[in-house]
Design a protein around this motif. Structure first.
Motif, PDB file in Angstrom:
ATOM      1  N   ARG A 140      36.350  56.400  35.717  1.00 28.03           N
ATOM      2  CA  ARG A 140      34.936  56.189  35.437  1.00 28.03           C
ATOM      3  C   ARG A 140      34.397  57.343  34.598  1.00 28.03           C
ATOM      4  O   ARG A 140      34.489  58.512  35.002  1.00 28.03           O
ATOM      5  CB  ARG A 140      34.145  56.064  36.730  1.00 28.03           C
ATOM      6  CG  ARG A 140      34.530  54.827  37.549  1.00 28.03           C
ATOM      7  CD  ARG A 140      33.577  54.579  38.670  1.00 28.03           C
ATOM      8  NE  ARG A 140      33.895  53.334  39.354  1.00 28.03           N
ATOM      9  CZ  ARG A 140      33.163  52.832  40.349  1.00 28.03           C
ATOM     10  NH1 ARG A 140      32.089  53.484  40.779  1.00 28.03           N
ATOM     11  NH2 ARG A 140      33.515  51.688  40.908  1.00 28.03           N
ATOM     12  N   LYS A 152      40.621  49.374  40.907  1.00 29.18           N
ATOM     13  CA  LYS A 152      40.156  48.175  40.207  1.00 29.18           C
ATOM     14  C   LYS A 152      40.818  46.909  40.745  1.00 29.18           C
ATOM     15  O   LYS A 152      40.144  45.904  40.960  1.00 29.18           O
ATOM     16  CB  LYS A 152      40.436  48.314  38.712  1.00 29.18           C
ATOM     17  CG  LYS A 152      39.641  47.355  37.842  1.00 29.18           C
ATOM     18  CD  LYS A 152      38.161  47.688  37.866  1.00 29.18           C
ATOM     19  CE  LYS A 152      37.347  46.838  36.922  1.00 29.18           C
ATOM     20  NZ  LYS A 152      35.908  47.123  36.991  1.00 29.18           N
ATOM     21  N   TYR A 166      34.925  44.407  40.711  1.00 31.52           N
ATOM     22  CA  TYR A 166      34.167  44.469  39.466  1.00 31.52           C
ATOM     23  C   TYR A 166      33.230  45.680  39.484  1.00 31.52           C
ATOM     24  O   TYR A 166      33.147  46.417  38.499  1.00 31.52           O
ATOM     25  CB  TYR A 166      33.369  43.183  39.270  1.00 31.52           C
ATOM     26  CG  TYR A 166      34.245  41.959  39.103  1.00 31.52           C
ATOM     27  CD1 TYR A 166      34.631  41.519  37.843  1.00 31.52           C
ATOM     28  CD2 TYR A 166      34.700  41.244  40.205  1.00 31.52           C
ATOM     29  CE1 TYR A 166      35.435  40.401  37.685  1.00 31.52           C
ATOM     30  CE2 TYR A 166      35.507  40.125  40.058  1.00 31.52           C
ATOM     31  CZ  TYR A 166      35.870  39.711  38.798  1.00 31.52           C
ATOM     32  OH  TYR A 166      36.669  38.600  38.654  1.00 31.52           O
ATOM     33  N   ASN A 167      32.502  45.852  40.566  1.00 31.41           N
ATOM     34  CA  ASN A 167      31.678  47.040  40.801  1.00 31.41           C
ATOM     35  C   ASN A 167      31.502  47.174  42.309  1.00 31.41           C
ATOM     36  O   ASN A 167      32.166  46.472  43.086  1.00 31.41           O
ATOM     37  CB  ASN A 167      30.323  46.944  40.064  1.00 31.41           C
ATOM     38  CG  ASN A 167      29.586  45.654  40.361  1.00 31.41           C
ATOM     39  OD1 ASN A 167      29.374  45.295  41.520  1.00 31.41           O
ATOM     40  ND2 ASN A 167      29.200  44.921  39.317  1.00 31.41           N
ATOM     41  N   ASN A 168      30.615  48.042  42.719  1.00 35.05           N
ATOM     42  CA  ASN A 168      30.462  48.295  44.147  1.00 35.05           C
ATOM     43  C   ASN A 168      29.933  47.079  44.907  1.00 35.05           C
ATOM     44  O   ASN A 168      30.120  46.973  46.127  1.00 35.05           O
ATOM     45  CB  ASN A 168      29.516  49.474  44.372  1.00 35.05           C
ATOM     46  CG  ASN A 168      30.122  50.775  43.881  1.00 35.05           C
ATOM     47  OD1 ASN A 168      31.343  50.917  43.824  1.00 35.05           O
ATOM     48  ND2 ASN A 168      29.267  51.731  43.510  1.00 35.05           N
ATOM     49  N   GLU A 189      26.745  40.318  43.148  1.00 39.31           N
ATOM     50  CA  GLU A 189      25.842  41.473  43.178  1.00 39.31           C
ATOM     51  C   GLU A 189      24.479  41.123  43.768  1.00 39.31           C
ATOM     52  O   GLU A 189      23.818  41.971  44.359  1.00 39.31           O
ATOM     53  CB  GLU A 189      25.673  42.031  41.762  1.00 39.31           C
ATOM     54  CG  GLU A 189      25.001  43.387  41.697  1.00 39.31           C
ATOM     55  CD  GLU A 189      25.047  43.992  40.319  1.00 39.31           C
ATOM     56  OE1 GLU A 189      24.605  45.143  40.164  1.00 39.31           O
ATOM     57  OE2 GLU A 189      25.544  43.312  39.387  1.00 39.31           O
TER      58      GLU A 189
END
Length: 280
Positions: free
Chosen positions: A123, A132, A150-152, A174
């Protein structure tokens, strides 16, 4: 009565000196070579000759990687530490890409990621590594069961086919929604349930990422249930009824009235009488 004389078996030694002791010096030396026991020749071993090979070919043969190597540097700066076979990454190893800073640690087969492995990315904002993908690979692509981050807040945990979400899987979005069901080529396809952040829920058939076919939509915030048919994400026909309306956080102002017939036989007789009555 004479008995049969016992036979005594003599084991001849392999050394020709036995015959010298037995016959004395009357055995010519020329026959000694004839009675000598010869051992079978050893198995031939043909080693490939490298005398006539070009110098560049000799260097290529010496540089062939096979077995465990500590660290191998590529021309572009990438590094690999692990096992090799026939000059290809094969077995367990760790690859570090210099340009992106990504790291793969896991199994390889003939130069490609194959088996179980974990892929990390660097990052740029924190300069720290983050996981990942963690799961199965085939021919260098995600294939089998694995978890992709993908993200948190957005995570997929399920089956993959040739780098695409295909099979059964659970997706956390999300916005707080969660889908659990079947996938084909990165889209919701088949039977599945979508749990929404506002506690509403759809259970039914999906096609190309949209609600298509028969399904049930639970309006848990209002205490209602819609059962019907959907086309490209839109409800086309169905019935709406109350479902645990008294426990809903935001129930509708008026409940849906229950429609029923007092006597089906009474109304059927009326319809028959109207059908057979003479025209005025």
């Amino acid at each position: 009565m004479l008995g049969t004389p016992a036979c005594k078996v003599h084991t001849l030694p392999s050394c020709p000196t036995y015959f010298l002791n037995l016959f004395g010096s009357c055995v010519p030396r020329v026959y000694m070579s004839r009675i000598s026991i010869k051992r079978p020749p050893a198995m031939p071993y043909n080693k490939a000759s490298t005398k006539n090979l070009p110098y560049t070919t000799l260097l290529d043969i010496k540089s062939q990687k096979h077995g465990l190597r500590h660290k191998v540097f590529s021309v572009n700066g990438d590094t690999y530490t692990g096992e090799w076979q026939d000059n290809k990454k094969h077995g367990n190893g760790t690859q570090v890409w210099k340009k992106s800073g990504a790291i793969y640690n896991g199994e390889w087969k003939f130069g490609k990621r194959d088996g179980y492995g974990t892929y990390y990315v660097l990052r740029p904002e924190t300069k720290k590594y983050a996981k990942k993908y963690d799961g199965e690979w085939k021919d260098g692509k995600k294939h089998g069961y694995g978890m992709y981050i993908y993200n948190n807040s957005t995570v997929y945990d399920g089956e993959w086919r040739v780098d695409l979400r295909s099979g059964w899987g659970r997706m956390y979005y999300e916005n707080g929604d969660t889908y659990e069901g079947e996938w084909i080529k990165d889209k919701n396809h088949g039977q599945g349930i979508m749990y929404m952040a506002n506690r509403n829920c759809y259970e039914g058939t999906w096609r190309d990422g949209k609600k298509n076919g028969s399904g049930k939509f639970y309006y848990c915030d209002k205490g209602q249930l819609y059962e019907g048919f959907w086309v490209d994400g839109e409800a086309k026909c169905g019935t709406l009824s109350d479902l645990e309306r008294d426990r809903a956080p935001k129930p509708t102002k008026y409940p849906i009235p229950q429609v029923h017939l007092d006597s089906i036989y009474y109304y059927s007789h009326i319809q028959l009488a109207r059908f057979f009555s003479p025209l005025c």
